[in-house]
Design a protein around this motif. Structure first.
Motif, PDB file in Angstrom:
ATOM      1  N   MET A   1       0.822  -1.207   0.000  1.00 48.63           N
ATOM      2  CA  MET A   1       0.000   0.000   0.000  1.00 48.63           C
ATOM      3  C   MET A   1       0.854   1.254   0.000  1.00 48.63           C
ATOM      4  SD  MET A   1      -3.182   0.526   2.534  1.00 48.63           S
ATOM      5  CE  MET A   1      -3.777  -1.077   2.087  1.00 48.63           C
ATOM      6  N   SER A   2       1.986   1.189   0.677  1.00 49.39           N
ATOM      7  CA  SER A   2       2.736   2.423   0.798  1.00 49.39           C
ATOM      8  C   SER A   2       4.221   2.156   0.667  1.00 49.39           C
ATOM      9  CB  SER A   2       2.455   3.050   2.135  1.00 49.39           C
ATOM     10  OG  SER A   2       2.795   2.135   3.156  1.00 49.39           O
ATOM     11  N   GLY A   3       4.559   1.103   0.088  1.00 52.68           N
ATOM     12  CA  GLY A   3       5.970   0.844  -0.108  1.00 52.68           C
ATOM     13  C   GLY A   3       6.583   0.237   1.137  1.00 52.68           C
ATOM     14  N   GLN A   5       8.441  -0.533   4.599  1.00 56.87           N
ATOM     15  CA  GLN A   5       8.299   0.081   5.906  1.00 56.87           C
ATOM     16  C   GLN A   5       9.560   0.851   6.235  1.00 56.87           C
ATOM     17  OE1 GLN A   5       5.416   0.045   7.844  1.00 56.87           O
ATOM     18  NE2 GLN A   5       4.855  -0.495   5.765  1.00 56.87           N
ATOM     19  N   HIS A  57     -13.477  -1.755   9.226  1.00 56.40           N
ATOM     20  CA  HIS A  57     -13.631  -2.909  10.133  1.00 56.40           C
ATOM     21  C   HIS A  57     -14.371  -4.035   9.411  1.00 56.40           C
ATOM     22  CE1 HIS A  57     -11.991  -1.518  13.933  1.00 56.40           C
ATOM     23  NE2 HIS A  57     -12.746  -0.436  13.953  1.00 56.40           N
ATOM     24  N   SER A  68      -5.750  -3.932  -0.934  1.00 56.27           N
ATOM     25  CA  SER A  68      -5.923  -2.818  -1.881  1.00 56.27           C
ATOM     26  C   SER A  68      -7.333  -2.811  -2.447  1.00 56.27           C
ATOM     27  CB  SER A  68      -4.931  -2.956  -3.039  1.00 56.27           C
ATOM     28  OG  SER A  68      -3.632  -2.811  -2.565  1.00 56.27           O
ATOM     29  N   VAL A  71      -9.621  -1.269   0.030  1.00 51.70           N
ATOM     30  CA  VAL A  71      -9.467   0.189   0.042  1.00 51.70           C
ATOM     31  C   VAL A  71     -10.224   0.793  -1.135  1.00 51.70           C
ATOM     32  CG1 VAL A  71      -7.794   2.039  -0.349  1.00 51.70           C
ATOM     33  CG2 VAL A  71      -7.287   0.220   1.294  1.00 51.70           C
ATOM     34  N   ALA A  86      -6.617   5.059   1.853  1.00 52.94           N
ATOM     35  CA  ALA A  86      -5.380   4.440   2.333  1.00 52.94           C
ATOM     36  C   ALA A  86      -4.768   5.263   3.453  1.00 52.94           C
ATOM     37  CB  ALA A  86      -4.381   4.291   1.180  1.00 52.94           C
ATOM     38  N   THR A  90      -4.108   3.328   6.958  1.00 57.49           N
ATOM     39  CA  THR A  90      -2.752   3.147   7.478  1.00 57.49           C
ATOM     40  C   THR A  90      -2.505   3.947   8.752  1.00 57.49           C
ATOM     41  OG1 THR A  90      -1.933   4.922   6.051  1.00 57.49           O
ATOM     42  CG2 THR A  90      -1.770   2.675   5.200  1.00 57.49           C
ATOM     43  N   PHE A  91      -3.461   4.770   9.124  1.00 56.77           N
ATOM     44  CA  PHE A  91      -3.272   5.587  10.327  1.00 56.77           C
ATOM     45  C   PHE A  91      -3.594   4.794  11.589  1.00 56.77           C
ATOM     46  CE2 PHE A  91      -4.559   8.674  13.551  1.00 56.77           C
ATOM     47  CZ  PHE A  91      -3.561   9.621  13.461  1.00 56.77           C
ATOM     48  N   TYR A  92      -4.579   3.949  11.493  1.00 60.24           N
ATOM     49  CA  TYR A  92      -5.095   3.272  12.685  1.00 60.24           C
ATOM     50  C   TYR A  92      -4.500   1.873  12.786  1.00 60.24           C
ATOM     51  CZ  TYR A  92      -8.460   7.089  12.569  1.00 60.24           C
ATOM     52  OH  TYR A  92      -9.037   8.344  12.555  1.00 60.24           O
ATOM     53  N   THR A  93      -4.070   1.531  13.997  1.00 53.29           N
ATOM     54  CA  THR A  93      -3.330   0.269  14.146  1.00 53.29           C
ATOM     55  C   THR A  93      -4.208  -0.968  14.034  1.00 53.29           C
ATOM     56  OG1 THR A  93      -3.557   0.535  16.529  1.00 53.29           O
ATOM     57  CG2 THR A  93      -1.467   1.195  15.554  1.00 53.29           C
ATOM     58  N   MET A  94      -5.517  -0.823  14.200  1.00 53.60           N
ATOM     59  CA  MET A  94      -6.351  -2.027  14.172  1.00 53.60           C
ATOM     60  C   MET A  94      -6.566  -2.573  12.769  1.00 53.60           C
ATOM     61  SD  MET A  94      -9.228  -1.261  17.061  1.00 53.60           S
ATOM     62  CE  MET A  94      -9.937  -2.902  17.047  1.00 53.60           C
ATOM     63  N   TYR A  95      -6.279  -1.752  11.773  1.00 49.82           N
ATOM     64  CA  TYR A  95      -6.454  -2.232  10.399  1.00 49.82           C
ATOM     65  C   TYR A  95      -5.205  -2.983   9.975  1.00 49.82           C
ATOM     66  CZ  TYR A  95     -10.324   1.034  10.517  1.00 49.82           C
ATOM     67  OH  TYR A  95     -11.467   1.705  10.864  1.00 49.82           O
ATOM     68  N   ARG A  97      -2.890  -4.923   7.340  1.00 47.19           N
ATOM     69  CA  ARG A  97      -2.649  -4.969   5.900  1.00 47.19           C
ATOM     70  C   ARG A  97      -2.145  -6.326   5.454  1.00 47.19           C
ATOM     71  NH1 ARG A  97       0.616   0.382   5.802  1.00 47.19           N
ATOM     72  NH2 ARG A  97       0.284   0.349   8.045  1.00 47.19           N
TER      73      ARG A  97
END
Lengths: 253, 801, 439
Positions: A1-3, A5, A57, A68, A71, A86, A90-95, A97
């Motif tokens: 999603m964002s390359g 880490q 959720h 993806s 999303v 996205a 990617t902001f919230y830890t419960m999601y 990937r």
């Protein structure tokens, strides 16, 4: 999603083999039922975009993670760009990937839980599962996460299974719990319902009840420390105002 | 800038300097007026404040109420209050310290790669660090690293470890152009800019984020590693790509333009540009660039000596005895256009001149002569009027594609002032959606009726029309009628940068320079006196299309064609036949082209960057074009060439360069005589064939990024074009049996051929209309298929036949 | 001396099926709602204002005053948003309330929404607490069925909908403007103020955001009156509140008491520090509040008392650590928490927590260099007062207060790993088989 880490320390490779039925998860995502559920979530809010967190959720309850495709589906239903969705996912830890396990284990290692023994619990869980945090077992049964404070400090050290509380953990209790889950035995949360699965939990979080609200106690023992002491001591709210204080209207400012 | 009334002013003291600024001004802006530059990264005057970088902290010992703030405050988010006292880094040690502290934190994860960074030498962070940073970092930990660079789009690259997360780029994408295809991803120390995998940041305005990035995080493929800023020579000029009138800053090195950036013109582009203006500047650098004259010999076009070529042209033009058609295209400066006009009227003795290399009509020529030509900035709508308007109606005009800065200004007015936009069109385009525009559905050809039917117009409304209305009978007449009856303002916004200059120069049949009607004997007498014209042709001249017809009819024998592309012409097949039949064709070109290949003599002309002059933007402002490089490869500008030809014909152009032309323009008296009559073409009766099911009609316009030759050698730019597809309403697709999923491409069939397109269903589209891009790459030009907007067209499943 | 504890919000937590509507009503639940609906909205607001209830989510802003900032002439809808994003380390009071007595909150929401003229209310609960979310959702459904919610609540003509919204893992969403962004389906990053939420909050409309405990306190205030409420507590800290004790304490848990008792008294009620050990340090109001030590045991646990000793009441979350605890280790973990939860928007927080974590890691591992403690404080100085919101101030408070009280222990980190200096096994609540004392 964002390359890749950006951790300065390269994270160990994901050992997850991924679910064998990944394709069927993708199909489920675009099933009429899922679309109807997603649309229902949108309907619940004054403005559609407010439904995004519940929708994500729901997406991961269906496909075991936020892919993806998930999303893009949310973006399409809300008239947003995939980048906008996205950014939220990617902001919230419960999601998640990467595919989460059937059971998602969280061990709290924020200061208080860590000191009370949370670090030891986490070490035991890692040993038993053979994975590091942010990984999923090869059989897809468990994923592990080091969680930050989960608002259960009076039950430290705390472990979460599918976001249900497992209070006052010890390494031995944690290992037994994992064994029970692995064996498919019924496991009861200390302050919650019988354990189902992470996906089912995510569906409840999205806003579709599973009928288990009445399971479990009203409160854990620690929650009742004060009120039980009060009961024992005969302390009540009716004791106020205390006799040495004037009541309404008598005060001067 | 409007002057705020005095009672709207507040007085603040910044570093001891008192300034009066309008209420609501940010402290950082007020400081600029006091001559104090507060360092900043996230702040940008055209973006909403965000307060993210924290570099601009200042002390506010008195907020205007006698009480100060205990801690330094961000000057980019705080608005002034009357009596406020501000102390910046210049006078306050706590402020200076706060800024140093933030800078130290900003630098801990920033790489020390300035020597290989494109921004090095013009980098706000580098400057700030050199001026105020520590000589040596106290940070000895692990730096954040990322794979680098990653593409955001075909044009843009992102080096994430350089990024300071100021969010200028993402705010630009969301707030200014309305293309939030990049955004902040992840959280905390991992937060980063990014596009979604598989959805590149393809926006017509994406290059702006390179320019506003305060570090070297976002770079363009086109300029990456191409030059160092201190080796570049900058020239301020005006963009040649459309009529928006954007100021550009063009940087060149060793006589080659390396990059172009948006200039700062508050009255036009503010600080933005479109990607065509920014990246499309190298089209003439290919092998097809003409540097020597070509002359047709037995084996086709061959290089010729300048004297031979000039002699051949002069001989042919003499023989023609005025039976010459002259077409210049819409990309010339006023000075060059005026030179062509004088060459035609005074040297060749022809009135057959036309600048319109595009769909055209006699109604349009009448409209342009009567209602557009001869008007200055005071008599025209401006960008500022768009800011002030209550309602803007777009007719036959797609601003994002056809005048991108107009689009940005409209969007700004929509977001900031609640401007309501309506669009008379067959569908809601992506641009219309970003303007939250209301669709007044009109199939092609119904624009006149839609204009006549507009309700509630008043002086607070503006109607913007595009050159495409020439193809919609009655529309321009209806525009003038509805504007007259409602007092609504209106503007005609052509696509090309040179159209208004050409119009003013009189390169339109029926018109002479300065808006003089050819029909008016007084007008002709004025010009005859100025230019020494002895004989006038009997009739006011032919349009471009009529010229081609006249060649085929034997009435014209020679064509002089400058800067024309066959594919741009309304009837390329007709033009080709005429060019082939003409006794002699002179092509004045920068590059080999289809027309040049058919010409008898081709004379090379200089590039715009090699000359100077003036464009007239759609607001009728005269915008200076500056010479950027002073070593023309062709040796001759068009003006010089025309003057040489005039001499060879025993005549005199009257000037030899742009300055001479400009002086001649200034010397022409203003025309005070009557204007020609406006067109009065009636609103066409409702089209019978528009009845449901009768057939398909074509709607179309040119997208900003298409197969235009001006985009050659800007491959990344071309790759950012919109996906090519034709559009149908779901109902029409169902009627045609084209709505089944996975049906694949469709075949668009015109009288001169057919082409394959992907199909997109668009529920905003009027039924029984198919929309197609006018100039899709891959030989899919609609004109080439023999199609023009409004024409009946057939669409078949790609599998047919 | 009056009684030290007062069960109000916690009173029914131990009762059979306390979370059900019938159980709640049997205890007098929804009586306050009927009383409130019998009065004007302005009267209800005045009652809460006069009760001097202060926000229980950390900042302690007067609740009634916050309500009064809602411009009633604003044509946009008004919203009430309940902040149930309880995530501050040490804080664990709202979650048990949501689980044991969700109707207390629902009743509070209805009364509060009535007072401010909101017809839509949101209960935003952090996502990682599944069972409390189940219980709140069910309570809302029960309240609809009983006519406490929906159109024409109890025949009063007042309409109200409640939407229960689960978060998705972000401490920063406890910050009210970040919560609004989250509720709008955006990244949970704080917004600029002004405009303040009371004027332009959710959907740019007037919005009140209150903590769960604050709103849950409203029914009791309405039912028993402001005088009852103000008879509890201290001069500027009125009423009762829930203190959460955790860590090395004999009986951790929730203790509801009038504001202002001392830490010594509270600790005594909880059975003291775990047997055989002594208090080393504690947080008075969650990890974001500077830590205190045994010398502060006589401090009054109210807004003013704690401010006097340079810390804050915060969320009233007392995390208690005994002498076995490495303060370097706890500080590192807390700062790691802030780094993990930093939203990334502003430079000082994003980069500063990154740096602090690295310095503390070195000190924990005994690899610090001479001067690192000063550097640590200097980096705190770089951060403090410059951030967009107060998240990073929490990280700074952890570090600076820990160094203030235990500087020498940090300096041990120049030579000796923390787990050797104070073996971690000794802190655990159970015997640990570990390598090198590093549990």
């Amino acid at each position: 999603m964002s390359g890749p880490q950006p951790d300065p320390v390269p994270s160990p490779a994901d050992r997850s083999a991924g679910p064998a039925d990944a394709r069927s998860d993708a199909d489920l995502l675009t099933s009429d039922q899922t679309l109807a559920d997603l649309r229902q979530l949108i309907e619940r809010y004054p403005e559609p975009r407010s439904a995004l967190l519940p929708m994500l959720h729901l997406v991961q309850s269906v496909e075991g993670r936020v892919s993806s495709q998930g999303v893009e589906l949310c973006a399409q239903l809300l008239g947003l760009t995939a980048a906008q969705v996205a950014g939220v996912a990617t902001f919230y830890t419960m999601y998640k990937r990467r595919p989460a396990g059937r059971h998602h284990i969280g061990v709290c290692t924020t200061a208080l839980c860590a000191v009370m023994g949370g670090d030891a619990v986490l070490a035991a869980v890692q040993r038993r599962l053979g994975v590091e945090p942010e990984q999923t077992t090869a059989d897809g049964l468990f994923s592990l996460e080091r969680v930050e404070c989960n608002a259960a400090c009076d039950f430290a050290p705390v472990m979460m299974v599918n976001w249900e509380f497992m209070d006052n953990m010890t390494p031995a209790k944690a290992e037994a719990l994992l064994d029970d889950l692995a064996a498919g035995r019924e496991v009861q949360s200390s302050r919650g319902a019988t354990i189902t699965s992470w996906r089912e939990a995510e569906r409840v979080l999205a806003g579709f009840p599973d009928g288990r609200a009445d399971q479990g106690p009203s409160a854990g023992p620690a929650s009742l420390s004060g009120v039980e002491l009060s009961l024992k001591s005969g302390w009540t709210a009716d004791a106020f105002p205390p006799p040495d204080q004037p009541t309404a209207g008598g005060e001067s400012r | 800038m409007t002057v705020a009334p005095a009672d709207n002013l507040v007085t603040v003291t910044i570093d001891g300097v008192e300034v009066a600024v309008p209420k609501g001004t940010l402290v950082i802006r007020a400081a600029e007026q006091a001559g104090v530059a507060i360092p900043r990264f996230c702040d940008h005057p055209l973006l909403e404040p965000v307060g993210a970088c924290r570099q601009c902290l200042v002390e506010i010992p008195d907020a205007g109420n006698g009480r100060g703030f205990p801690k330094p405050q961000p000057s980019c988010t705080m608005t002034v209050a009357d009596g406020m006292r501000v102390e910046t880094q210049q006078t306050s040690e706590p402020a200076a310290r706060a800024q140093r502290d933030v800078l130290e934190l900003m630098l801990i994860n920033h790489p020390l790669d300035c020597p290989i960074c494109d921004k090095g030498g013009e980098c706000p962070l580098q400057n700030q660090a050199l001026e105020h940073g520590r000589g040596q970092s106290r940070y000895d930990g692990v730096k954040r690293t990322y794979a680098k660079p990653i593409p955001l789009s075909p044009q843009l690259l992102l080096d994430r470890e350089r990024c300071v997360l100021c969010a200028r780029c993402t705010r630009f994408a969301e707030q200014i152009s309305g293309d939030p295809l990049i955004g902040l991803l992840e959280r905390g120390a991992k937060q980063q800019i990014g596009a979604f995998d598989g959805v590149p940041y393809n926006s017509y305005f994406s290059g702006n984020v390179v320019q506003i990035c305060p570090v070297g995080a976002i770079t363009s493929q086109a300029y990456r590693f191409a030059a160092r800023p201190f080796d570049l020579v900058s020239t301020v000029t005006t963009c040649e790509h459309c009529a928006a009138g954007c100021q550009l800053r063009v940087d060149h090195r060793h006589y080659e333009v390396k990059r172009r950036q948006a200039g700062d013109d508050p009255a036009a582009n503010q600080e933005w540009s479109c990607d065509v203006g920014r990246f499309a500047f190298a089209s003439a650098r290919g092998d097809d660039r003409l540097t020597r004259p070509l002359r047709r010999g037995p084996d086709g076009l061959e290089p010729a000596a300048w004297p031979d070529a000039i002699d051949a042209v002069a001989a042919a033009l003499s023989r023609a005895q005025g039976r010459v058609g002259l077409q210049t295209g819409g990309r010339l400066t006023l000075e060059t256009a005026l030179s062509y006009a004088r060459f035609a009227h005074a040297v060749l003795g022809t009135a057959d001149v036309d600048f319109r290399a595009r769909p055209q009509s006699p109604e349009e020529a009448q409209f342009l002569a009567a209602a557009v030509a001869g008007r200055g900035p005071g008599q025209a709508v401006s960008y500022a009027d768009l800011d002030r308007a209550r309602r803007v109606v777009l007719v036959g005009f797609e601003p994002e594609d056809e005048s991108p800065i107009v689009f940005l200004r409209l969007r700004r007015a929509v977001l900031r002032h609640g401007l309501k936009v309506q669009v008379v069109a067959p569908l809601l385009s992506p641009g219309s959606r970003k303007l939250s525009a209301q669709l007044i559905p009109a199939p092609p050809g119904a624009e006149a009726a839609a204009l006549a039917g507009l309700e509630g117009l008043d002086a607070d409304c503006v109607i913007l029309v595009g050159e495409r209305l020439a193809g919609s009978p009655g529309a321009l007449s209806a525009l003038l009628a509805v504007a007259r009856s409602s007092a609504a303002a209106w503007a005609w916004i052509p696509r090309r940068a040179g159209e208004l200059a050409a119009l003013e120069a009189g390169l339109l049949p029926g018109l002479l320079p300065g808006g003089r009607p050819w029909d008016d004997p007084g007008a002709r007498a004025q010009l005859a006196a100025a230019w020494g014209i002895e004989n006038w042709p009997p009739a006011p001249g032919r349009s471009a299309v009529e010229q081609f017809q006249a060649v085929l009819d034997g009435q014209l024998s020679v064509l002089v064609l400058g800067g024309l592309e066959l594919a741009d012409l309304p009837d390329p097949a007709l033009a080709r036949r005429a060019i082939e039949k003409a006794d002699f064709v002179l092509s004045l070109e920068q590059r080999r082209s289809e027309i040049a290949q058919l010409a008898d003599v081709v004379l090379p002309v200089g590039l715009l960057e090699e000359t100077s002059g003036t464009f007239i933007d759609w607001q009728r402002r005269f915008r200076p074009v500056a010479q950027v490089v002073d070593r023309p490869r062709s040796g001759l500008t068009e003006i010089r060439l025309l003057s040489v030809l005039a001499q060879a014909l025993g005549s005199d152009l009257g000037w030899r360069d742009a300055a001479g032309a400009a002086a001649a323009w200034d010397g022409l008296p203003a025309w005070t005589g009557p204007s020609p009559a406006p067109p009065a073409v009636p609103v066409p009766a409702a089209d019978r064939s528009a009845a449901a099911g009768a057939g398909l009609r074509l709607a179309s316009w040119r997208e900003l990024i298409d197969d235009s030759r001006r985009l050659d050698r800007a491959d990344e730019l071309a790759a950012s074009a919109r996906p090519v597809a034709v559009r149908l309403s779901p109902a029409t697709a169902a009627r045609l049996g084209l709505d089944r999923p996975g049906a694949g491409p469709v075949e668009l069939v015109g009288p001169a051929g057919s082409a394959r397109f992907d199909l997109v269903l668009d529920s905003s589209l009027v039924d029984d209309v198919v929309w197609a891009p006018a100039r899709a790459p891959g030989d899919r030009s609609l004109a080439g298929l023999g199609l023009a907007p409004g024409d009946p067209v057939r669409l078949s499943s790609g599998g047919d036949q | 001396m009056t009684q030290p504890l007062v069960p109000v919000l916690t009173a029914n937590w131990g009762q059979e099926r306390s979370w059900k509507l019938d159980s709640y009503v049997a205890q007098g639940g929804y009586r306050a709602l009927r009383l409130a609906l019998g009065r004007s909205a302005a009267e209800v607001m005045a009652e809460v204002k006069d009760a001097q209830l202060r926000g229980r989510g950390g900042a302690g802003f007067p609740t009634g005053l916050k309500w009064s900032f809602v411009p009633q002439d604003n044509p946009n809808p008004k919203y009430l948003v309940v902040n149930g994003d309880e995530s501050e380390p040490g804080t664990c009071k709202d979650v048990p309330l949501l689980m044991a007595s969700p109707h207390t909150l629902v009743e509070g929401v209805i009364i509060s929404a009535y007072a401010i003229g909101a017809h839509t209310a949101f209960i935003y609960v952090r996502g990682e607490v599944l069972h409390p979310i189940r219980r709140v959702r069910q309570a809302v459904e029960e309240a609809y069925a009983a006519g406490y919610l929906g159109r024409d609540v109890l025949g009063s003509g007042f309409d109200l909908d409640i939407i229960v919204h689960a978060g998705a893992g972000a401490y920063i969403c406890g910050e009210e403007t970040a919560l609004l962004n989250s509720l709008e389906g955006r990244r949970g990053q704080p917004r600029l103020r002004p405009p303040f939420p009371a004027v332009a909050g959710l959907y740019a409309s007037p919005t009140v955001i209150n903590n769960v405990e604050s709103i849950a306190s409203v029914p009791a205030i309405i039912a028993r009156g402001k005088d009852w409420f103000t008879s509890m507590g201290t001069e500027k800290s009125k009423g009762f509140t829930i203190y959460s004790l955790s860590g090395h304490v004999a009986h951790p848990g929730q203790y509801e008491a009038p504001l202002g008792l001392t830490m010594a008294r509270l600790l005594e009620l909880a059975g003291g520090v775990r047997a055989g050990h002594q208090l080393k340090f504690f947080t008075p109001g969650g990890s974001s509040t500077p830590i205190l030590t045994a010398e502060h045991l006589d401090t009054r646990l109210d807004y003013e008392g704690l401010a006097e000793v340079g810390t804050m009441l915060g969320t009233k979350a007392m995390q208690i650590f005994d002498e076995t605890t490495s303060v370097v280790r706890t500080t590192l973990r807390w700062v790691e928490f802030y780094k993990h939860e930093s939203c990334g928007k502003c430079t000082p927080c994003r980069e500063g927590t990154w740096w602090l974590v690295q310095l503390l890691h070195k000190l924990e591992a005994g690899q610090g260099q001479d001067g690192d403690v000063d550097k640590l404080l200097s980096v705190c100085d770089d951060i403090t007062g410059k951030t967009f919101c107060t998240l990073a101030e929490g990280a700074v408070a952890c570090v600076t207060s820990a160094v203030r009280h235990f500087r020498s222990e940090f300096e041990v980190g120049y030579t000796t790993p923390a787990w050797e200096h104070l073996p971690y096994d000794a802190s655990a609540l159970f015997p640990v088989e570990s390598e090198g004392g590093r549990a």
